[in-house]
Design a protein around this motif. Structure first.
Motif, PDB file in Angstrom:
ATOM      1  N   ASP A  43       0.825  -1.217   0.000  1.00  0.00           N
ATOM      2  CA  ASP A  43       0.000   0.000   0.000  1.00  0.00           C
ATOM      3  C   ASP A  43       0.863   1.272   0.000  1.00  0.00           C
ATOM      4  O   ASP A  43       0.579   2.235   0.731  1.00  0.00           O
ATOM      5  N   GLY A  44       1.929   1.235  -0.756  1.00  0.00           N
ATOM      6  CA  GLY A  44       2.765   2.430  -0.905  1.00  0.00           C
ATOM      7  C   GLY A  44       3.702   2.704   0.252  1.00  0.00           C
ATOM      8  O   GLY A  44       4.269   3.793   0.351  1.00  0.00           O
ATOM      9  N   ALA A  45       3.894   1.726   1.148  1.00  0.00           N
ATOM     10  CA  ALA A  45       4.781   1.964   2.302  1.00  0.00           C
ATOM     11  C   ALA A  45       5.613   0.723   2.602  1.00  0.00           C
ATOM     12  O   ALA A  45       5.160  -0.414   2.391  1.00  0.00           O
ATOM     13  N   TRP A  46       6.826   0.956   3.119  1.00  0.00           N
ATOM     14  CA  TRP A  46       7.687  -0.157   3.531  1.00  0.00           C
ATOM     15  C   TRP A  46       7.244  -0.634   4.904  1.00  0.00           C
ATOM     16  O   TRP A  46       6.980   0.171   5.799  1.00  0.00           O
ATOM     17  N   ARG A  47       7.159  -1.960   5.053  1.00  0.00           N
ATOM     18  CA  ARG A  47       6.720  -2.505   6.344  1.00  0.00           C
ATOM     19  C   ARG A  47       7.648  -3.627   6.776  1.00  0.00           C
ATOM     20  O   ARG A  47       7.970  -4.507   5.969  1.00  0.00           O
ATOM     21  N   ASP A  48       7.984  -3.618   8.054  1.00  0.00           N
ATOM     22  CA  ASP A  48       8.697  -4.770   8.600  1.00  0.00           C
ATOM     23  C   ASP A  48       7.712  -5.919   8.683  1.00  0.00           C
ATOM     24  O   ASP A  48       6.571  -5.735   9.111  1.00  0.00           O
ATOM     25  N   SER A  49       8.164  -7.086   8.282  1.00  0.00           N
ATOM     26  CA  SER A  49       7.268  -8.242   8.328  1.00  0.00           C
ATOM     27  C   SER A  49       6.991  -8.634   9.779  1.00  0.00           C
ATOM     28  O   SER A  49       7.821  -8.433  10.662  1.00  0.00           O
ATOM     29  N   ILE A  50       5.802  -9.219  10.003  1.00  0.00           N
ATOM     30  CA  ILE A  50       5.492  -9.723  11.347  1.00  0.00           C
ATOM     31  C   ILE A  50       5.791 -11.231  11.431  1.00  0.00           C
ATOM     32  O   ILE A  50       5.392 -11.915  12.363  1.00  0.00           O
ATOM     33  N   ALA A  51       6.516 -11.745  10.417  1.00  0.00           N
ATOM     34  CA  ALA A  51       6.861 -13.172  10.405  1.00  0.00           C
ATOM     35  C   ALA A  51       7.710 -13.529  11.627  1.00  0.00           C
ATOM     36  O   ALA A  51       8.423 -12.680  12.176  1.00  0.00           O
ATOM     37  N   THR A  52       7.646 -14.786  11.999  1.00  0.00           N
ATOM     38  CA  THR A  52       8.509 -15.242  13.094  1.00  0.00           C
ATOM     39  C   THR A  52       9.686 -16.051  12.544  1.00  0.00           C
ATOM     40  O   THR A  52      10.627 -16.346  13.254  1.00  0.00           O
ATOM     41  N   GLU A  53       9.594 -16.404  11.264  1.00  0.00           N
ATOM     42  CA  GLU A  53      10.695 -17.185  10.661  1.00  0.00           C
ATOM     43  C   GLU A  53      11.437 -16.348   9.630  1.00  0.00           C
ATOM     44  O   GLU A  53      10.803 -15.646   8.819  1.00  0.00           O
ATOM     45  N   PHE A  54      12.745 -16.456   9.662  1.00  0.00           N
ATOM     46  CA  PHE A  54      13.598 -15.698   8.739  1.00  0.00           C
ATOM     47  C   PHE A  54      14.658 -16.634   8.168  1.00  0.00           C
ATOM     48  O   PHE A  54      15.041 -17.609   8.822  1.00  0.00           O
ATOM     49  N   LEU A  55      15.140 -16.326   6.978  1.00  0.00           N
ATOM     50  CA  LEU A  55      16.246 -17.101   6.410  1.00  0.00           C
ATOM     51  C   LEU A  55      17.424 -16.165   6.156  1.00  0.00           C
ATOM     52  O   LEU A  55      17.217 -14.983   5.804  1.00  0.00           O
ATOM     53  N   PRO A  56      18.644 -16.671   6.292  1.00  0.00           N
ATOM     54  CA  PRO A  56      19.787 -15.831   5.963  1.00  0.00           C
ATOM     55  C   PRO A  56      19.927 -15.685   4.447  1.00  0.00           C
ATOM     56  O   PRO A  56      19.520 -16.568   3.701  1.00  0.00           O
ATOM     57  N   VAL A  57      20.480 -14.552   4.020  1.00  0.00           N
ATOM     58  CA  VAL A  57      20.777 -14.350   2.591  1.00  0.00           C
ATOM     59  C   VAL A  57      22.289 -14.205   2.472  1.00  0.00           C
ATOM     60  O   VAL A  57      22.854 -13.151   2.757  1.00  0.00           O
ATOM     61  N   PRO A  58      22.973 -15.284   2.075  1.00  0.00           N
ATOM     62  CA  PRO A  58      24.436 -15.182   1.956  1.00  0.00           C
ATOM     63  C   PRO A  58      24.871 -14.653   0.598  1.00  0.00           C
ATOM     64  O   PRO A  58      24.144 -14.770  -0.384  1.00  0.00           O
ATOM     65  N   ASN A  59      26.052 -14.071   0.569  1.00  0.00           N
ATOM     66  CA  ASN A  59      26.703 -13.759  -0.707  1.00  0.00           C
ATOM     67  C   ASN A  59      27.347 -15.073  -1.171  1.00  0.00           C
ATOM     68  O   ASN A  59      28.239 -15.598  -0.505  1.00  0.00           O
ATOM     69  N   PRO A  60      26.902 -15.632  -2.314  1.00  0.00           N
ATOM     70  CA  PRO A  60      27.414 -16.960  -2.698  1.00  0.00           C
ATOM     71  C   PRO A  60      28.910 -16.973  -3.026  1.00  0.00           C
ATOM     72  O   PRO A  60      29.524 -18.037  -3.037  1.00  0.00           O
ATOM     73  N   ALA A  61      29.486 -15.804  -3.268  1.00  0.00           N
ATOM     74  CA  ALA A  61      30.926 -15.776  -3.574  1.00  0.00           C
ATOM     75  C   ALA A  61      31.776 -15.798  -2.311  1.00  0.00           C
ATOM     76  O   ALA A  61      32.913 -16.279  -2.338  1.00  0.00           O
ATOM     77  N   THR A  62      31.230 -15.285  -1.218  1.00  0.00           N
ATOM     78  CA  THR A  62      32.045 -15.174  -0.002  1.00  0.00           C
ATOM     79  C   THR A  62      31.488 -16.002   1.153  1.00  0.00           C
ATOM     80  O   THR A  62      32.188 -16.239   2.134  1.00  0.00           O
ATOM     81  N   GLY A  63      30.224 -16.377   1.041  1.00  0.00           N
ATOM     82  CA  GLY A  63      29.570 -17.077   2.148  1.00  0.00           C
ATOM     83  C   GLY A  63      29.130 -16.128   3.257  1.00  0.00           C
ATOM     84  O   GLY A  63      28.450 -16.537   4.193  1.00  0.00           O
ATOM     85  N   GLN A  64      29.508 -14.825   3.131  1.00  0.00           N
ATOM     86  CA  GLN A  64      29.135 -13.872   4.189  1.00  0.00           C
ATOM     87  C   GLN A  64      27.660 -13.496   4.097  1.00  0.00           C
ATOM     88  O   GLN A  64      27.112 -13.407   2.993  1.00  0.00           O
TER      89      GLN A  64
END
Ligand code: NAD
Length: 494
Positions: free
Chosen positions: A14-35
Motif C-alpha cells: 500500500d505504498g509503504a515499507w513494512r517490517d514483516s510480522i513473520a517469526t521465521e527468517f532465512l539468511p541471505v548469503p553472498n554466494p561468492a564469499t559465504g558472508q
C-alpha cells in the motif's frame, strides 16, 4: 552497497515499507564469499492478505486511468532503472553470484520489457466488425483482470518480475511480487525505484517469503492470475493449485537444453558460443546448454576445443570485472551438483574437465565449482534427462542428424534446443522437428526479446500464454465481445 548495508528485507504494501510480522527468517548469503548480506522474512497469510487488499483497493482507480496515462509511469520507470543499472547490477552479483556483465545484461532485458509495455495503447486495441448482420456491429475489447501476482526463481532476480509486472500494470491490473527467498535484495532496490516512479499506492506490492507465502497467494480469493517461474515440480504444483480455484496461471518450469553440432558448423564460433551457453551464469540459466550432441566428425574438434574453453574459463567473485564465471547459489546447490557429477561418473561418463573441489583465493567460503565437461552421456544415464543447473556440460555423440533430433526430443523438457551448422536444410529440418519452445540456430542462448513470448514447451511450461510481448498483454486481460444494434428511429422514442 557494502555487504551489510541491507539487513532485513521488508515488504512493500500500500505504498509503504513494512517490517514483516513473520517469526521465521532465512539468511541471505553472498554466494561468492559465504558472508551474510541480510535476512529475509517468511511472510505469513495476514501480510499476503494486506498486500492483496491494498492491490484490490487501488484497482478501480488504476483501471480507469487511461492507458496513455498509465504508461507514463512506465516511461518514468525506464528512465529511473537506467539511472540505477550499476547499483542494481552490483546487488544482483552480490546476492546471486553472476558476473557484473551478466547482471547488467539481465537488467537490460528487464528494461526492454518496460519499453515493450509502453506500447500498451496500441497493443490493447480491440477488434471491430461493422455490419455482421444488417445494422448490427460486433467488437471485442480487452479489460484488466484485477489483482495479479508473480512468484519468481533465484536465478534472474532483476529480470523475471519484469516479464510480467510492466504488462500487468499497463493493462490496468494491480500487482503483487513474491521474489525468491534466496535473492530478495534486488527487489528491495527495484521497489525503491517503483516508488520513485510515483505509482499510486497499492498498485504494486512486494511480499517476501517461501513455500507458505506462495500457498497463501495461490489460495487468496482476491488474486485473479498467477505467473510462476521456477523448477518443474513446483511449476506443476502451482499450476494445479491455481487452476483448482479458478485462477488464470502461466507457469514456466525447468529445462535440459540440448545443442546439436553438425560437422559443417564453424568450429571457433560454435565452441565459443556453446561454452558461454553452458557456463554463463555458472550454468544457472533456464536457457543454459546442458548437453551437446555432436554428429559425425564434429566430435573430434568440438570436444577438444570445448575442453580448452572449459578449463580456461576464469572463475571467481563476479564483482571482479576479469571474472568470467561466478559461484552457484548455495552450498546445498554445490553439493547437489557434485553428487550429480559423481552419479554421471558411476554410470560411465568420462570427465574431460572436472571442476569439483574449486578453491578461489580470497573466496574460500564461496560456493564455487569450475566448469565441468563429461563425455559419453547415454540416453539411459541420469544426466541425459536431469536438470543440473550448474556449470556442467554433458557430451554425447551420434552419426546422423535424425538420431540427434531423436536424442534432443527424448527428454521431458522443452525449453530450448539449438543447432550449429552451415546448412540451411539441416537447420530447417531441426527447427521443424525439435520439440522445444525456443530454438537457436547458430545461437547458444535463444532468449526471446521482450516483443516475443518466452516460449517454453513440454514439462518446461504449464499454461497457454507465455511471459513477455503480446502473450503477456493477452494473459493480463479479459476479452469482452459486444454485439450492438441501434434501430434507426430509436432517438425519436425518447
Ligand atoms: P524453485 O522452484 O525452487 O523456486 C521458485 C519459486 O517457488 C520461489 O519463489 C520459491 O519461494 C517458490 N517455491 C519453492 N518451493 C515451493 C513449493 N514447494 N511450493 C510453493 N512454492 C515454492 O526454483 P529456483 O531454484 O528458485 O529456480 C531455478 C529453477 O527455475 C530451475 O529449474 C530453472 O530451470 C527454472 N527457471 C525457469 C525459467 C523459465 O523461463 N522456464 C526461467 C528461470 C528459471
Amino acid at each position: 552497497m557494502s555487504d551489510t548495508s541491507i539487513n532485513l528485507a521488508r515488504n512493500y504494501i500500500d505504498g509503504a515499507w513494512r517490517d514483516s510480522i513473520a517469526t521465521e527468517f532465512l539468511p541471505v548469503p553472498n554466494p561468492a564469499t559465504g558472508q551474510a548480506l541480510g535476512r529475509v522474512p517468511l511472510s505469513i497469510r495476514t501480510e499476503i492478505d494486506e498486500a492483496v487488499q491494498a492491490a484490490a483497493g487501488a484497482f478501480p482507480q488504476w483501471r480507469r486511468l487511461p492507458v496513455t496515462e498509465r504508461v507514463q509511469f512506465l516511461f518514468r520507470l525506464k528512465d529511473l532503472l537506467e539511472q540505477d543499472v550499476e547499483d542494481l547490477a552490483r546487488t544482483i552479483t552480490m546476492e546471486c553470484g553472476k558476473t557484473l556483465a551478466e547482471s547488467r545484461g539481465e537488467l537490460r532485458r528487464a528494461i526492454e520489457n518496460v519499453e515493450m509495455a509502453c506500447g500498451a495503447p496500441a497493443l490493447l486495441q480491440g477488434e471491430f466488425s461493422e455490419d455482421i448482420a444488417a445494422g448490427i456491429d460486433e467488437f471485442m475489447m480487452r479489460q484488466p483482470l484485477g489483482v495479479c501476482a508473480c512468484i519468481c526463481p533465484f536465478n534472474f532476480p532483476g529480470m523475471i518480475p519484469f516479464w510480467f509486472l510492466p504488462y500487468a500494470l499497463a493493462c490496468g491490473n494491480t500487482y503483487v511480487v513474491k521474489p525468491s527467498e534466496r535473492v530478495p535484495l534486488t527487489m528491495q532496490k527495484v521497489f525503491v525505484v517503483l516508488q520513485k516512479a510515483g505509482l499510486p499506492k497499492g498498485v504494486v506490492n512486494l511480499v517476501n517469503g517461501g513455500k507458505e507465502t506462495v500457498e497463501a497467494l495461490l489460495d487468496h480469493p482476491g488474486i485473479r492470475a498467477i505467473s510462476f517461474v521456477g523448477s518443474t515440480p513446483v511449476a506443476k504444483a502451482v499450476y494445479a493449485r491455481a487452476a483448482a480455484v479458478g485462477k488464470r496461471a502461466q507457469c514456466q518450469g525447468g529445462a535440459k537444453n540440448p545443442i546439436i553440432v553438425l560437422p559443417d558448423a564453424d568450429p571457433e564460433m560454435t565452441t565459443r558460443i556453446a561454452a558461454d551457453s553452458a557456463f554463463g551464469c555458472a550454468g544457472q540459466r533456464c536457457l543454459a546448454a546442458s548437453l551437446v550432441v555432436t554428429v559425425g566428425e564434429a566430435r573430434g574438434w568440438f570436444n577438444e576445443a570445448m575442453a580448452e574453453a572449459a578449463s580456461s574459463r576464469v572463475t571467481g567473485y563476479g564483482l571482479d570485472e576479469a571474472v568470467q564465471m561466478g559461484p552457484v547459489i548455495s552450498e546445498q546447490s554445490k553439493e547437489r551438483i557434485e553428487r550429480l557429477i559423481c552419479r554421471g561418473l558411476e554410470q560411465g561418463a568420462k570427465p574431460l574437465v572436472d571442476g569439483r573441489g574449486a578453491v578461489i583465493p580470497g573466496c574460500e567460503k564461496g560456493f564455487f565449482l569450475r566448469p565441468t565437461l563429461l563425455e559419453g552421456i547415454r540416453p539411459s544415464h541420469e544426466l541425459a534427462t536431469t536438470e543440473i543447473f550448474g556449470p556442467v556440460l554433458g557430451l554425447t555423440h551420434v552419426e546422423t542428424i535424425d538420431e540427434a533430433v531423436a536424442f534432443a526430443n527424448s527428454g521431458p523438457y522443452g525449453n530450448m534446443a539449438c543447432i550449429f551448422t552451415g546448412s540451411g536444410a539441416s537447420a530447417r529440418k531441426f527447427r521443424s522437428q525439435v520439440e522445444a519452445g525456443n530454438i537457436g540456430i547458430n545461437i547458444g542462448v535463444a532468449a526471446p526479446m521482450a516483443f516475443f513470448p518466452f516460449s517454453g514447451a513440454k514439462e518446461s511450461f504449464f499454461g497457454d500464454l507465455h511471459g513477455q510481448g503480446r502473450h503477456a498483454i493477452e494473459f493480463f486481460t479479459q476479452t469482452k465481445v459486444v454485439v450492438e444494434r441501434w434501430p434507426k428511429d430509436w432517438s425519436r422514442k425518447f
